[in-house]
Design an enzyme around this catalytic site. Sequence first.
Site, short mmCIF file in Angstrom:
data_model
loop_
_atom_site.label_atom_id
_atom_site.label_comp_id
_atom_site.label_asym_id
_atom_site.label_seq_id
_atom_site.Cartn_x
_atom_site.Cartn_y
_atom_site.Cartn_z
N LYS A 29 0.86 -1.18 0.05
CA LYS A 29 -0.07 0.10 0.02
C LYS A 29 0.99 1.16 -0.05
O LYS A 29 0.67 2.26 -1.00
CB LYS A 29 -0.86 0.03 1.35
CG LYS A 29 -2.07 0.86 1.21
CD LYS A 29 -3.05 0.65 2.39
CE LYS A 29 -3.86 -0.58 2.21
NZ LYS A 29 -4.50 -0.85 3.79
N ARG A 98 -3.21 2.97 8.44
CA ARG A 98 -3.46 1.93 7.78
C ARG A 98 -2.40 0.74 7.76
O ARG A 98 -1.21 1.18 7.38
CB ARG A 98 -3.77 2.46 6.42
CG ARG A 98 -4.58 3.57 6.45
CD ARG A 98 -4.45 4.33 5.03
NE ARG A 98 -5.23 3.46 3.99
CZ ARG A 98 -5.42 3.91 2.59
NH1 ARG A 98 -4.63 4.91 2.14
NH2 ARG A 98 -5.89 3.17 1.81
N GLY A 107 -5.62 -11.24 6.95
CA GLY A 107 -5.55 -11.54 8.41
C GLY A 107 -5.10 -10.39 9.40
O GLY A 107 -5.14 -10.35 10.63
N ARG A 343 -3.30 -1.14 -6.67
CA ARG A 343 -2.52 -2.11 -6.54
C ARG A 343 -2.93 -2.89 -7.87
O ARG A 343 -4.06 -2.58 -8.53
CB ARG A 343 -2.67 -3.14 -5.35
CG ARG A 343 -3.91 -3.63 -5.25
CD ARG A 343 -4.22 -4.28 -3.95
NE ARG A 343 -5.66 -4.37 -3.73
CZ ARG A 343 -6.15 -4.60 -2.61
NH1 ARG A 343 -5.61 -4.78 -1.61
NH2 ARG A 343 -7.49 -4.80 -2.57
N SER A 786 15.18 -41.53 -18.98
CA SER A 786 14.03 -41.04 -18.44
C SER A 786 13.81 -40.83 -17.01
O SER A 786 13.97 -42.07 -16.39
CB SER A 786 12.81 -41.62 -19.16
OG SER A 786 11.32 -40.84 -18.70
N CYS A 854 9.57 -38.74 -16.85
CA CYS A 854 8.12 -39.27 -17.07
C CYS A 854 7.65 -39.44 -15.82
O CYS A 854 6.37 -39.88 -15.77
CB CYS A 854 8.29 -40.66 -17.84
SG CYS A 854 9.41 -42.03 -16.72
N TYR A 874 13.10 -32.97 -22.57
CA TYR A 874 11.59 -33.00 -22.61
C TYR A 874 11.21 -33.55 -21.38
O TYR A 874 11.78 -33.91 -20.26
CB TYR A 874 11.21 -34.12 -23.59
CG TYR A 874 11.44 -35.66 -23.56
CD1 TYR A 874 10.40 -36.28 -22.60
CD2 TYR A 874 12.37 -36.35 -23.82
CE1 TYR A 874 10.43 -37.36 -22.44
CE2 TYR A 874 12.81 -37.40 -23.61
CZ TYR A 874 11.78 -38.30 -22.74
OH TYR A 874 12.03 -39.34 -22.70
P1 ADP Z 1 -8.02 -2.16 3.33
O1 ADP Z 1 -6.37 -2.48 3.30
O2 ADP Z 1 -8.71 -2.91 4.22
O3 ADP Z 1 -8.43 -1.74 2.03
P2 ADP Z 1 -7.43 0.79 3.57
O4 ADP Z 1 -6.21 1.18 4.50
O5 ADP Z 1 -7.31 0.80 2.27
O6 ADP Z 1 -7.88 -0.71 4.23
O7 ADP Z 1 -8.66 1.53 4.41
C1 ADP Z 1 -10.02 1.28 3.83
C2 ADP Z 1 -10.64 2.44 3.43
O8 ADP Z 1 -10.55 3.50 4.40
C3 ADP Z 1 -9.90 3.00 2.12
O9 ADP Z 1 -10.76 2.11 1.22
C4 ADP Z 1 -10.65 4.49 2.07
O10 ADP Z 1 -11.97 4.45 1.82
C5 ADP Z 1 -10.72 4.61 3.79
N1 ADP Z 1 -9.45 5.36 4.21
C6 ADP Z 1 -8.46 5.09 4.33
N2 ADP Z 1 -7.29 6.15 4.72
C7 ADP Z 1 -8.33 7.32 4.33
C8 ADP Z 1 -8.05 8.57 4.31
N3 ADP Z 1 -6.81 9.09 4.82
N4 ADP Z 1 -9.06 9.76 4.09
C9 ADP Z 1 -10.27 9.00 3.88
N5 ADP Z 1 -10.55 7.72 3.58
C10 ADP Z 1 -9.70 6.74 4.01
MG MG Z 2 -7.85 -0.45 0.93
#
Ligand code: ADP
Ligand code: MG
Length: 902
Positions: A29, A98, A107, A343, A786, A854, A874
């Site tokens: 990310k 995040r 997970g 991504r 083989s 084989c 092969y």
């Molecule tokens: P995941 O990995 O589960 O997708 P994210 O870190 O992408 O988690 O966060 C999920 C959602 O939270 C994002 O898709 C977005 O909509 C919201 N989000 C995350 N950071 C921000 C931010 N800085 N401002 C607004 N929305 C956010």
């Molecule tokens: Mg996300």
Amino acid sequence: MAAQETVDHKYVYDFAEGNKDQKDLLGGKGANLAEMTNIGLPVPPGFTITTEACKAYLTTGAEPAGLAEQISAHLGGLERAMGRKLGDPRDPLLVSVRSGAKFSMPGMMETVLNVGLNDDSVVGLSAQAGGNDRFAWDSYRRLIQMFGKTVCDVPGEEFEHALDEAKRAKGTTNDLDLDADDLRALVDAYKKIFSKHTGREFPQDPREQLDLAIKAVFESWNAERAIIYRRQERIPADLGTAVNVVTMVFGNLGPDSGTGVAFTRDPASGAQGIYGDYLANAQGEDVVAGIRNTVPLQELERIDKKSYDELLDYMARLEGHYKDLCDIEFTIERGKLWMLQTRVGKRTAAAAFVIAGQLVDEGLIDLDEALHRVNGAQLAQLMFPRFKLDHEFTPVAKGIGASPGAAVGKVVFTSARAVELAGEGEAVILVRRETNPDDLNGMIAAQGILTSRGGKTSHAAVVARGMGKTCVSGADELDVNIPAKKFTVAGRAVNEGDVISIDGTTGKVYLGEVPVMPSEVVQYFEGELDPEQTDDALVKAVHRIMTHADARRRLAVRTNADTGADAARARRFGAQGIGLCRTEHMFLGERRELVERLILSATDAERQDALAALLPLQREDFIEIFREMDGLPVTVRLIDPPLHEFLPPLEQLAVNVAVAQERGEDVAKEEALLAAVRRMHEENPMLGLRGVRLGLVIPGLFAMQVRAIAEAAVAVTRGGGSAGPEIMVPLVGAVQELETVRAEAEKIIAEVVGDSGVEVLIGTMIEVPRAALTAGQIAEAAQFFSFGTNDLTQMGWGFSRDDVEGAFFWRYLELGIFGISPFESIDREGVGRLVRIAAEEGRAARPELKLGVCGEHGGDPDSVHFFHEVGLDYVSCSPFRVPVARLEAGRAAVETTGSDSR
Ligand code: ADP
Ligand code: MG
Ligand code: MG
């Protein structure tokens, strides 16, 4: 801040400092947020704390030196850039925290939004939003909810109940109907829930909120569900996760705001177009949580044309930049579009081929790259028969697609019943909570296996994959009651004998019989679908990529086929010859009687008689196969299994003799057979009198087969065809064994072939470790090797496949002793080393030595790459695996660098 970083290790990177290739350090990310920032897309400013900081924290239990200061420095930078301070009561900066590891991992801890809000700054946030109290309190209640749940382990349902309660009190089901006062009251309720579970008040200090959230992300790396997920997906345990701190932008500011997700192409079919969902007046987590219904992304065009056009423009730019399908998360704040994530998107097997083909057409990638982006596992998936699904069939449960395929049958709950019904010709599906080694016979008898527990490495999953049998595991909506012989699902009872259908690819379970059909891709390989004529995008893409794989590969692909029909199919699938034609089936059926005579023969003359009767029958078999493989090489293996396998089982004979005696019948023949079976009994038949040992012990046996092969080749050639027989001696461990067989065979061949122009090669299997280790000597007597990697694996590890796969492999996989069963993918370090030694020393002794494989590994993607690397000529595999081997051989040839494949 720069001064600090020159002294300490750098643990924090602004988005502007990173790029997409730094996934190890910044996580997926973070690396992609940096990349989007750098190519000029509107990403809210922020920074990433590295995976190294996480690893340091997890090993020492404390934040590494300098991390706190670096966070302060980068936060300060953010505050200056935004002109706001984190949690400032008058005009707060808010951030999201995040998680983001190198590989996306369900997970892991999720995201905490709105960090920086407290009882004071909630007022400032309202002022910032032009006096929008509702928005401010909504944001605050979200913070307490997410922070409570993900940072402090407060049970999420409690917050959800409180929210439902507030809606009920208001007489609504829509959270948008809650006004500022309702939300303020909800915040109070949430705080009580929080302190009840944590024994403390909700933290009011913004920096403390931030620090706790960051630590929680670090720690989530070692949460149990993350560990289980990593084990299942074979993600290394020591990567750690990064943490992204991102300036909040708000999709919940009113109808001109919103949030959504998008794919640049359809991840299911690969079709071009706009695929996504949009939700007005909401924050990101609402989309996933399904709190309100989203609208298709296309509707954004009507709602906010400017943002929509901009989004399409960014999507096109991202595709052009990543040269692949991208998956995007975005938010619109009062008409201003922000990109929050991208991504390279996951996709189905079909979409992988279709998209790779499209990207070539669009000039974004070349054919080599297209070949690199698909794989044999995906192709194999596309070749499984599939359910013909229409609206009548809705799944009743969904488990893990543990072993692909489409299976239909009557439900049974015990192994014994499975065997019994299968014996009556019924198709059955064995349903268990989980299977264990006692279920093996039932699993063999069943069309498919369905369990309510266990994941991809459970006993059921591992054994089913080993057998190539359809399996859905862990369908936990099923309540399985073995003693009552029924299971319940979706409120319905399914009893023994009821028909169900299971899809081992998708993990879906259907009640009743879903019709099955061959996939389009198989129809194409069969020659029933013309890639030039069809408008099936998948078939066209597969055709194009396969053609390129064939052009690029160095390995030839042959097939293992014992009959003309198998040979013909394999040839349609692209086989360039037969790498293994087993001859044991030629001793079965109505020929059993001849074989019994051969085994029981008391004199030379009797034995010669039996062999002479077998000769023309075998010759006919070979003629059929040589005809089907006209112009291509055919490797025929001389008889390999112990001869007692051709006799009835001991118990059965004993009963026959007793019964016949009782009736006063003549039991001479039965008694003789019984005596022979007793005499020939072996404790370890796999290591007993078989293969070349038989040929050396039973006079005339190999000679008969050699003669049948040579005569068949001559007959086909005289008939205008062209046969390429290669006689293969099994189980050789010493060059003397081969020399003895060869001397006799050469005499016969010379006599039969005469001036027909037929050339017969003589070579050996390399399947006993000693053969691999003395390959230099053996090559003096062999025109080809083989590798029989099944036996080589069994003897290399010292276990017999039939005994061990069901007994303990699941445990070995769980413990990580194997990453994958060594019967599925060749064990490169051990068994593979034997192959490498034999290939090198064999070639050193005889440079023109032909080398092939084989064993079943010949059709396994990873193993094919290994065989390419060690320089074999092969691989040979079952007919259905031939296309997979062709594709992987092509991929192996273009992948000079070891870049990871998806
Ligand atoms: P995941 O990995 O589960 O997708 P994210 O870190 O992408 O988690 O966060 C999920 C959602 O939270 C994002 O898709 C977005 O909509 C919201 N989000 C995350 N950071 C921000 C931010 N800085 N401002 C607004 N929305 C956010
Ligand atoms: Mg996300
Ligand atoms: Mg063998």
